[in-house]
Scaffold this motif. Structure first.
Motif, short mmCIF file in Angstrom:
data_model
loop_
_atom_site.label_atom_id
_atom_site.label_comp_id
_atom_site.label_asym_id
_atom_site.label_seq_id
_atom_site.Cartn_x
_atom_site.Cartn_y
_atom_site.Cartn_z
N MET A 58 33.96 31.51 31.53
CA MET A 58 34.29 32.77 30.89
C MET A 58 35.64 33.23 31.44
SD MET A 58 32.04 36.26 30.74
CE MET A 58 30.63 35.30 30.30
N PRO A 59 36.58 33.55 30.56
CA PRO A 59 37.90 33.98 31.03
C PRO A 59 37.82 35.29 31.82
CG PRO A 59 37.95 33.46 28.69
CD PRO A 59 36.53 33.45 29.12
N GLN A 60 38.77 35.44 32.72
CA GLN A 60 38.88 36.64 33.54
C GLN A 60 40.30 37.18 33.38
OE1 GLN A 60 37.76 36.06 37.57
NE2 GLN A 60 38.31 38.11 38.19
N ALA A 61 40.44 38.50 33.40
CA ALA A 61 41.76 39.12 33.27
C ALA A 61 41.91 40.23 34.29
CB ALA A 61 41.96 39.68 31.87
N ASP A 62 43.09 40.33 34.88
CA ASP A 62 43.39 41.46 35.75
C ASP A 62 43.57 42.72 34.90
OD1 ASP A 62 43.34 39.99 38.16
OD2 ASP A 62 45.36 39.27 37.76
N THR A 63 44.20 42.56 33.74
CA THR A 63 44.37 43.65 32.79
C THR A 63 44.07 43.13 31.40
OG1 THR A 63 46.15 44.57 34.15
CG2 THR A 63 45.98 45.38 31.90
N LEU A 64 43.22 43.84 30.68
CA LEU A 64 42.87 43.47 29.31
C LEU A 64 43.05 44.68 28.41
CD1 LEU A 64 41.52 41.32 27.38
CD2 LEU A 64 39.41 42.55 27.81
N THR A 65 43.83 44.52 27.35
CA THR A 65 44.05 45.58 26.38
C THR A 65 43.48 45.14 25.04
OG1 THR A 65 46.10 46.22 27.49
CG2 THR A 65 45.78 47.03 25.24
N VAL A 66 42.64 45.98 24.47
CA VAL A 66 42.07 45.74 23.14
C VAL A 66 42.79 46.66 22.17
CG1 VAL A 66 39.99 45.81 21.73
CG2 VAL A 66 39.82 45.17 24.15
N LEU B 173 41.91 44.27 16.21
CA LEU B 173 43.13 43.69 15.66
C LEU B 173 43.63 42.56 16.56
CD1 LEU B 173 45.20 43.92 13.41
CD2 LEU B 173 46.43 45.58 14.79
N MET B 174 43.71 42.81 17.87
CA MET B 174 44.16 41.78 18.81
C MET B 174 43.80 42.19 20.23
SD MET B 174 48.27 42.33 19.20
CE MET B 174 48.64 42.64 17.50
N THR B 175 43.95 41.24 21.14
CA THR B 175 43.75 41.51 22.57
C THR B 175 44.94 40.97 23.34
OG1 THR B 175 42.56 39.44 22.91
CG2 THR B 175 41.23 41.37 22.43
N HIS B 176 45.21 41.58 24.48
CA HIS B 176 46.24 41.10 25.41
C HIS B 176 45.56 40.98 26.76
CE1 HIS B 176 49.51 42.07 22.62
NE2 HIS B 176 48.84 43.18 22.38
N ALA B 177 45.54 39.77 27.31
CA ALA B 177 44.93 39.55 28.62
C ALA B 177 46.00 39.05 29.57
CB ALA B 177 43.80 38.54 28.52
N TYR B 178 46.05 39.64 30.76
CA TYR B 178 47.03 39.27 31.76
C TYR B 178 46.33 38.92 33.06
CZ TYR B 178 50.23 41.43 28.52
OH TYR B 178 50.93 41.73 27.39
N ARG B 179 46.86 37.92 33.72
CA ARG B 179 46.29 37.48 34.98
C ARG B 179 47.45 37.33 35.96
NH1 ARG B 179 41.18 36.14 37.17
NH2 ARG B 179 41.64 34.64 38.73
N VAL C 70 34.23 36.57 20.54
CA VAL C 70 33.16 36.10 19.67
C VAL C 70 33.58 36.31 18.22
CG1 VAL C 70 31.33 36.45 21.37
CG2 VAL C 70 31.94 38.30 19.83
N ARG C 71 32.84 35.71 17.31
CA ARG C 71 33.20 35.81 15.89
C ARG C 71 33.34 37.25 15.43
NH1 ARG C 71 31.35 32.14 11.13
NH2 ARG C 71 31.44 30.69 12.86
N GLY C 72 32.48 38.13 15.90
CA GLY C 72 32.50 39.52 15.45
C GLY C 72 33.38 40.44 16.27
N GLY C 73 34.06 39.96 17.29
CA GLY C 73 34.91 40.83 18.11
C GLY C 73 35.05 40.32 19.53
N ILE C 74 34.77 41.18 20.51
CA ILE C 74 34.95 40.82 21.91
C ILE C 74 33.84 41.48 22.74
CG2 ILE C 74 36.53 42.74 22.39
CD1 ILE C 74 38.04 40.82 24.29
N ARG C 75 33.39 40.77 23.76
CA ARG C 75 32.45 41.32 24.74
C ARG C 75 33.18 41.35 26.08
NH1 ARG C 75 27.16 38.03 24.78
NH2 ARG C 75 26.54 39.75 26.10
#
Length: 58
Positions: free
Chosen positions: A1-9, A46-52, A27-32
């Motif tokens: 499972m991916p991990q992010a220091d900062t995640l923007t939805v 619409l989109m996500t931005h994940a930073y590590r 997931v198909r319907g969005g994000i958990r």
């Protein structure tokens, strides 16, 4: 499972929800998202931005 220091939805109405130090699953319907505050689920995103941050040894 991916991990992010900062995640923007980014939602379809252009609002943003930000989390720090999380694990997430697209997931198909969005994000958990699992954070210190608990589990969150979003649909119709619409989109996500994940930073590590890079480790000092990289």
């Amino acid at each position: 499972m991916p991990q992010a220091d900062t995640l923007t939805v980014v939602h379809h109405d252009d609002t943003r929800t930000r989390y720090k130090d999380v694990r997430y699953q697209l997931v198909r319907g969005g994000i958990r998202i699992w954070s210190d505050e608990g589990e969150h689920a979003f649909e119709d995103i619409l989109m996500t931005h994940a930073y590590r941050q890079r480790e000092a040894n990289d």
